[in-house]
Enzyme design. Structure first.
Site, short mmCIF file in Angstrom:
data_model
loop_
_atom_site.label_atom_id
_atom_site.label_comp_id
_atom_site.label_asym_id
_atom_site.label_seq_id
_atom_site.Cartn_x
_atom_site.Cartn_y
_atom_site.Cartn_z
N GLU A 9 -6.70 -12.25 8.34
CA GLU A 9 -7.38 -12.16 7.23
C GLU A 9 -6.79 -13.34 6.39
O GLU A 9 -5.68 -12.95 5.70
CB GLU A 9 -7.63 -10.87 6.52
CG GLU A 9 -8.63 -10.99 5.23
CD GLU A 9 -8.47 -9.69 4.60
OE1 GLU A 9 -7.52 -8.82 4.51
OE2 GLU A 9 -9.79 -9.08 4.06
N GLY B 119 -7.81 -1.98 -0.70
CA GLY B 119 -6.77 -3.12 -0.67
C GLY B 119 -6.52 -3.56 0.87
O GLY B 119 -7.34 -3.15 1.76
N GLY C 134 -3.37 0.44 3.31
CA GLY C 134 -4.10 1.64 3.59
C GLY C 134 -3.83 2.48 4.65
O GLY C 134 -3.64 3.73 4.61
N LYS D 89 -5.02 3.35 -10.92
CA LYS D 89 -3.79 2.52 -10.92
C LYS D 89 -4.31 0.82 -10.28
O LYS D 89 -4.39 0.62 -9.31
CB LYS D 89 -2.90 2.66 -9.88
CG LYS D 89 -1.44 1.84 -10.26
CD LYS D 89 -0.46 1.38 -9.19
CE LYS D 89 -1.10 0.24 -8.38
NZ LYS D 89 -0.99 -0.85 -8.58
P1 NAD Z 1 -2.42 -4.70 -1.40
O1 NAD Z 1 -2.77 -3.70 -0.31
O2 NAD Z 1 -1.52 -5.47 -1.42
O3 NAD Z 1 -2.66 -3.92 -2.89
C1 NAD Z 1 -4.01 -3.25 -3.24
C2 NAD Z 1 -3.33 -2.13 -4.04
O4 NAD Z 1 -2.43 -1.34 -3.52
C3 NAD Z 1 -2.73 -2.79 -5.28
O5 NAD Z 1 -2.95 -2.08 -6.51
C4 NAD Z 1 -1.16 -2.35 -5.02
O6 NAD Z 1 -0.37 -2.02 -6.29
C5 NAD Z 1 -1.30 -1.03 -4.27
N1 NAD Z 1 -0.01 -1.03 -3.40
C6 NAD Z 1 0.57 -1.77 -2.63
N2 NAD Z 1 1.55 -1.18 -2.10
C7 NAD Z 1 1.44 0.25 -2.24
C8 NAD Z 1 1.90 1.47 -1.89
N3 NAD Z 1 3.12 1.26 -1.22
N4 NAD Z 1 1.66 2.72 -2.35
C9 NAD Z 1 0.94 2.51 -2.89
N5 NAD Z 1 -0.10 1.60 -3.53
C10 NAD Z 1 0.36 0.16 -3.08
O7 NAD Z 1 -3.96 -5.68 -1.32
P2 NAD Z 1 -4.18 -6.72 -2.15
O8 NAD Z 1 -3.46 -8.05 -1.83
O9 NAD Z 1 -4.32 -6.67 -3.58
O10 NAD Z 1 -5.78 -6.91 -1.95
C11 NAD Z 1 -6.29 -7.67 -0.73
C12 NAD Z 1 -6.74 -6.96 0.37
O11 NAD Z 1 -7.76 -5.94 -0.31
C13 NAD Z 1 -7.44 -7.60 1.28
O12 NAD Z 1 -6.94 -7.24 2.46
C14 NAD Z 1 -8.98 -7.30 1.05
O13 NAD Z 1 -9.73 -7.40 2.11
C15 NAD Z 1 -9.00 -5.88 0.73
N6 NAD Z 1 -10.26 -5.56 0.00
C16 NAD Z 1 -10.95 -4.49 0.73
C17 NAD Z 1 -12.31 -4.25 -0.05
C18 NAD Z 1 -13.17 -3.39 0.64
O14 NAD Z 1 -14.08 -3.08 -0.08
N7 NAD Z 1 -12.96 -3.03 1.75
C19 NAD Z 1 -12.52 -5.07 -1.36
C20 NAD Z 1 -11.63 -5.94 -1.93
C21 NAD Z 1 -10.43 -5.98 -1.24
#
Ligand code: NAD
Length: 491
Positions: free
Chosen positions: A394, A236, A241, A183
């Site tokens: 962040e 994410g 998470g 997804k």
């Molecule tokens: P996000 O957590 O908002 O979304 C990430 C994914 O999770 C998306 O596909 C979203 O649809 C899904 N999601 C959101 N709510 C959900 C739920 N309740 N249940 C299941 N899935 C859900 O994050 P974002 O804004 O897309 O990305 C930015 C974040 O990602 C930042 O915090 C960044 O640091 C982190 N990130 C981490 C790494 C790593 O390798 N550690 C790499 C890239 C980004």
């Protein structure tokens, strides 16, 4: 070389069991180009019903499709063919990723796409080396281990590196023999959909890889709780998470979490300042700061503090910001509108907290009042104290904070004072200090006199609130395997 027009890539369809299919509801959503705010195309908007169908396809492919019937050599060859196919479509994929995410084309051509092809090759070559071991066993028994796949892997990815972060999970998971449901992020789903078609053409059997676009709260949440999904690979935000780890506990699926970061980058007074300036700039502004491993906190030892502030501000003011498809561009726009709003808010917070603005600070492109798109000028704040919100939370945008320190202990305390622990860096010409400080920093990866030097052979992952599990390297495939012990009574 065939190039598929971006507007036809998804064609409003999901990828399930080897074919592009409309969502059960027929719903579609726009995908927006962040550099122009124009619509690139529409993608299907999946639901729980679509996700369930994809998991059924993946489970079927794991249990009795063509995938488990392949020999290890054949499985490895499929991954090598996928690597070749990505290279054949490299220009198309690079342009698609630049359009969708706003990444400069020089980066998608030079990093995102070639490193993804290399990763399929790296894990494809590892398939035949997934060895078990003979183990000492008492009496007249023979004991050995097998390394087996887990089953259906579900992956949820964020908007900032959609192609790489998907491939970081797909390549090792398939190499280990699992099947997969992805997804992608709502805002940037195109390269995942295009990859599905490319992998299928390269010979991946139906059902082994499926893509369901849609909302996190519905489609993503179902992936995390689905009883047939044996592992959830999530990248994410830390907030999402933590929620997913809790909900995934009900089905006891394995979970890996690659979460947020607030990397500390430490410049000691004995560092080569020309080199440190270049690395610190890349650390803070790579991918317009939308980089989990960004070095967004620059800690500078007091004798060179004023000089580094001056250098970083000058670099930020001079960097080419603009059209991601222009090969000269170094900074593109933010990937979506809400991300721009977040950066605007954090810059206001930093100003209110008393941080001193040295460069940038505004949305748009300096000197181009007519520019559309989600641009924000590269921004540098000095005089940032470790307790300010701008130094702890962040931002995920082109915003660098600079904080002075006096001693090694103080630098380590500030660096480790963050709840995150993804990446850190230090710049020094003292070898003893480099190794000692690297050992003391709480981060899954530490760069010495560099930043963001990635190799597929070296893993990364989080300490503390940056999550758990590792991607890339040998550790990256361990996350998709389980050990079985076989004990044979030879009496
Ligand atoms: P996000 O957590 O908002 O979304 C990430 C994914 O999770 C998306 O596909 C979203 O649809 C899904 N999601 C959101 N709510 C959900 C739920 N309740 N249940 C299941 N899935 C859900 O994050 P974002 O804004 O897309 O990305 C930015 C974040 O990602 C930042 O915090 C960044 O640091 C982190 N990130 C981490 C790494 C790593 O390798 N550690 C790499 C890239 C980004």
């Amino acid at each position: 070389m065939t190039i598929q027009a971006p507007e036809t890539v998804a064609d409003g369809q999901l990828f399930i069991h080897g074919t592009f299919v409309p969502s059960a509801s027929g719903e579609t959503r726009e995908v927006v180009n962040p550099a122009t705010e124009g619509v690139i195309c529409r993608v299907a908007w999946g639901s729980v019903a679509d996700l369930d169908q994809a998991v059924t396809a993946a489970r079927g492919a794991f249990e009795d499709g063509d995938w488990p019937a392949l020999t290890l050599k054949q499985r490895g060859r499929v991954l090598l063919r996928i690597a070749d196919a990505i290279e054949e479509h490299a220009e198309e994929l690079a342009r698609l990723e630049s359009l969708d995410v706003g990444k400069p084309i020089s980066f998608t051509r030079g990093f995102d796409v070639p490193s993804a092809a290399d990763l399929f090759r790296y894990y494809g070559g590892m398939v035949e080396q997934l060895e078990g071991a003979a183990r000492p066993a008492g009496g007249r028994s023979l004991a050995y281990t097998r390394r087996e796949p887990l089953g259906v892997v579900g992956a949820i990815t964020p908007f900032n590196f959609p192609f790489n972060l998907a491939v970081n999970k797909i390549a090792p998971a398939l190499a280990a023999g699992n099947t997969f449901v992805l997804k992608p992020a709502e805002q940037t789903p195109l390269s995942a959909l295009r990859l599905a078609g490319i992998m299928h053409e390269a010979g991946l059997p139906a059902g082994v890889f499926n893509v369901v676009t849609g909302d996190g709260a519905t489609v993503g949440a179902r992936l995390a709780t689905h009883p047939d999904v044996r592992k959830l690979a999530f990248t994410g935000s830390t907030a999402t998470g933590k929620r997913l780890a809790a909900t995934a506990a009900d089905t006891l699926k394995r979970v890996t979490l690659e979460l947020g970061g607030k990397g500390a980058n430490i410049v000691f007074a004995d560092a080569d300042l020309d080199a440190a300036t270049q690395w610190a700039f890349q650390a803070a502004f790579f991918n317009t700061g939308q980089f989990c491993m960004s070095g967004s906190r620059l800690l500078v030892q007091r004798p060179v503090y004023d000089e580094m502030v001056k250098r970083m501000a000058a670099q930020a003011a001079a960097v080419p910001v603009g059209d991601p498809l222009d090969p000269e561009t170094v900074l593109g726009p933010l990937a979506h509108r809400a991300q721009l709003a977040r950066v605007v808010e954090y810059v206001a917070i930093a100003r209110a907290e008393g941080a001193v603005l040295r460069a940038g600070g505004s949305a748009g492109i300096e000197g181009d009042a007519d520019a559309r798109g989600y641009y924000f000028q590269p921004t540098v704040f000095s005089d940032v104290t470790p307790r300010m919100r701008i130094a702890n939370e962040e931002v995920f945008g082109p915003v660098l904070t600079i904080t002075p320190f006096d001693t090694e202990d103080e630098a380590v305390a500030i660096a480790n004072g963050s709840p995150f622990g993804l990446a850190a860096g230090l710049h020094t010409t003292d070898l003893r200090r480099a190794h000692q400080i690297a050992a003391r920093l709480e981060a899954g990866i530490v760069w010495v006199n560099s930043w963001a030097m990635f190799e597929n052979t070296t893993s990364f992952g989080g300490y503390k609130d940056s999550g758990y599990g590792r991607e890339l390297g040998p550790e990256g495939i361990d996350e998709y395997l389980q050990a079985k012990t076989v004990v044979v009574n030879t009496e």
